[in-house]
Design an enzyme around this catalytic site. Structure first.
Site, PDB file in Angstrom:
ATOM      1  N   ARG A  45       7.507  -4.627 -10.813  1.00 33.38           N
ATOM      2  CA  ARG A  45       7.669  -3.213 -11.185  1.00 33.38           C
ATOM      3  C   ARG A  45       9.086  -2.928 -11.679  1.00 33.38           C
ATOM      4  O   ARG A  45       9.287  -2.193 -12.617  1.00 33.38           O
ATOM      5  CB  ARG A  45       7.351  -2.336  -9.972  1.00 33.38           C
ATOM      6  CG  ARG A  45       5.938  -1.784 -10.060  1.00 33.38           C
ATOM      7  CD  ARG A  45       5.715  -0.807  -8.976  1.00 33.38           C
ATOM      8  NE  ARG A  45       5.964  -1.439  -7.676  1.00 33.38           N
ATOM      9  CZ  ARG A  45       5.247  -1.226  -6.605  1.00 33.38           C
ATOM     10  NH1 ARG A  45       4.240  -0.407  -6.653  1.00 33.38           N
ATOM     11  NH2 ARG A  45       5.514  -1.812  -5.464  1.00 33.38           N
ATOM     12  N   LYS A 205      -9.174 -10.010   7.658  1.00 33.79           N
ATOM     13  CA  LYS A 205      -8.996 -11.448   7.897  1.00 33.79           C
ATOM     14  C   LYS A 205     -10.180 -12.033   8.673  1.00 33.79           C
ATOM     15  O   LYS A 205     -10.650 -13.131   8.379  1.00 33.79           O
ATOM     16  CB  LYS A 205      -7.683 -11.678   8.646  1.00 33.79           C
ATOM     17  CG  LYS A 205      -6.461 -11.305   7.803  1.00 33.79           C
ATOM     18  CD  LYS A 205      -5.213 -11.189   8.660  1.00 33.79           C
ATOM     19  CE  LYS A 205      -3.980 -10.846   7.838  1.00 33.79           C
ATOM     20  NZ  LYS A 205      -2.836 -10.473   8.675  1.00 33.79           N
ATOM     21  N   GLY A 302       5.540 -12.700   6.830  1.00 33.51           N
ATOM     22  CA  GLY A 302       6.915 -13.021   6.420  1.00 33.51           C
ATOM     23  C   GLY A 302       6.915 -13.796   5.119  1.00 33.51           C
ATOM     24  O   GLY A 302       5.924 -14.437   4.760  1.00 33.51           O
TER      25      GLY A 302
HETATM   26  N1  HSE Z   1       0.698  -7.091   7.779  1.00 36.97           N
HETATM   27  C1  HSE Z   1       0.250  -8.412   7.986  1.00 36.97           C
HETATM   28  C2  HSE Z   1       0.579  -8.805   9.429  1.00 36.97           C
HETATM   29  C3  HSE Z   1       0.913  -9.338   7.016  1.00 36.97           C
HETATM   30  O1  HSE Z   1       1.394  -8.138  10.055  1.00 36.97           O
HETATM   31  O2  HSE Z   1      -0.003  -9.749   9.927  1.00 36.97           O
HETATM   32  C4  HSE Z   1       0.278 -10.697   6.946  1.00 36.97           C
HETATM   33  O3  HSE Z   1      -1.041 -10.627   6.513  1.00 36.97           O
END
Ligand code: HSE
Length: 437
Positions: A45, A205, A302
């Site tokens: 961006r 997930k 991270g």
């Molecule tokens: N926000 C996600 C976490 C980042 O804290 O696990 C990694 O998928």
């Protein structure tokens, strides 16, 4: 052989990490992949932002279309997040014959079925290791390493931000908002941090993990999702007294009638390794019939840990660029025409143990009424703890651990208990998993 050219969508936390890792480990990566990997173009961006890597050889653009239609780019790495623009760009990249690597769990959980079908038709790969559990190679482990097993269940701490918050609150008594702000600063949290604390990110997930574990299509909408915001310090303390830790867990289990798919705070015996996974670390327990229980642990968020998974996917893609599409590892582990129609179970049909906390009047017969309700519904009590009343309080906290029971039956019991005149307010219910072999 000429290096493979890749195009990058997004130069945020993970995008920056991916460039750094590709540059830092270029020589070893080339020795593994068999060819050099060169970032030809990257869309961001803000082109004037200072970057912690050498961008002199990368064409920088604000136009993502220039990446997905770049004539020399063979692999597009999507790291912009979100589901609308990302979906369009990924579909365009596929239509343009580009392979895709993505860290976007929301995109795969919600649109993966459509994306994989398009990729299959076009003969390109879509790799998504970084979408689940950051740097832990859990997709590869389940899809390839455990391919000989019938997976029975899996359970994971798959949101680093939520685990970081729970750990800091428990160990240091820190304030929820303060820890969340730190997670945002460290680049762990989602753009919308309610995705972390309300369990949506973990549900994305878990949806992906269940799909590759059980060979079912991605069904994010069927995932039960409960966050951590209602967990009180008292619950954490009572759980510890009874030998448990509270963790925010994604659980998926295969049963004869369907697949359980649920994200919620969960009591786990403290002696389990996974109960001791703290901070931003993630861990996934997978139980296969042949291998038994296996545990995968590592940084779940991270820049560099996530980049580790992104780069591994790029290496995988580069290694098989010339392989016949029919001979590649299927996107969802099982051959596309072999996915099963095993349904995801409604929450009322799942089976688990429970922690119940009730506020009971301190008079004779109250506990007898409660235990009678449980007995009438054939719910067996594992432990019972009555705490001292707080000063001048008219009620006492009572904690009950039950054996495993169908959730529908527990819903019935909770309604009946809450209807007793001697029980104040709502019953707190936290599910409990022994996670034993
Ligand atoms: N926000 C996600 C976490 C980042 O804290 O696990 C990694 O998928």
């Amino acid at each position: 052989m000429k290096p493979v050219k890749v195009g990058l969508l997004g130069l945020g936390t993970v995008g920056g990490g991916t460039v750094s890792v590709l540059q830092r480990n270029a020589e070893e990566i080339q020795r593994r992949a068999g060819r050099g990997i060169e970032i030809a173009i990257a869309a961001a961006r803000d082109l004037d932002k200072e970057r912690p890597f050498d961008s002199s050889k990368i064409e920088l653009t604000t136009d993502p279309q220039a990446v997905v239609s770049h004539p020399e780019v063979e692999v597009v790495i999507e790291l912009i997040g979100g589901t609308d623009t990302a979906r369009e760009l990924v579909m365009q990249a596929i239509a343009n014959d580009k392979h895709v690597v993505t860290a976007n769990k929301a995109l795969i959980a919600k649109h993966g079925n459509e994306i994989f079908a398009a990729a299959q038709k076009q003969g390109v790969m879509v790799a998504f290791e970084a979408a689940v559990a950051g740097g832990i190679p859990i997709i590869k482990a389940i899809r390839e390493g455990l391919a000989g097993n019938r997976i029975e269940w899996l359970a994971g701490i798959i949101n680093g931000t939520g685990n970081f918050i729970l750990t800091e609150m428990r160990d240091k008594g820190r304030d929820f908002a303060d820890v969340l702000a730190e997670a945002q600063k460290l680049g762990y949290a989602e753009a919308d941090p309610t995705f972390d604390v309300e369990g949506i990110d973990a549900a994305h997930k878990l949806t992906i993990l269940a799909s590759i574990a059980f060979g079912i299509p991605l069904q994010f909408d069927a995932c039960y999702t409960e966050g951590i915001s209602h967990i009180t310090p008292e619950d954490v303390e009572y759980a510890e007294e009874l030998g448990y830790r509270i963790k925010h867990l994604g659980v998926s289990r295969r049963t004869d009638s369907g697949v359980e798919l649920r994200v919620h705070p969960t009591l786990i015996p403290y002696r389990r390794l996974i109960a001791n996974v703290d901070g931003v670390m993630n861990a996934v327990l997978v139980k296969g019939d042949a291998v038994g229980p296996t545990l995968y642990y590592g940084a779940g968020a991270g820049a560099d840990p996530t980049a580790s998974a992104v780069v591994a996917d790029v290496v995988d893609v580069v290694r098989v660029l010339t392989a016949d599409p029919e001979n590649r590892v299927p996107h969802l582990a099982f051959q596309p025409d072999q996915l099963s129609d095993l349904p995801v179970l409604p929450m009322a049909d799942i089976e688990t143990a429970y922690y119940l906390r009730l506020e009971a009047s301190d008079k004779p017969g109250v506990l007898a009424d409660v235990t009678r309700i449980l007995a009438d519904l054939d719910i067996s009590i594992e432990a019972l703890l009555q705490k001292e009343p707080a000063e001048e309080a008219a009620s006492v906290p009572v904690i009950i651990l039950t054996h495993r029971i169908r959730e529908g039956r527990m819903n019935d019991a909770i309604s009946r208990i809450e209807a007793l005149a001697t029980i104040q307010g709502k019953v707190t219910r936290i599910r409990l998993e022994a996670l034993d072999a």
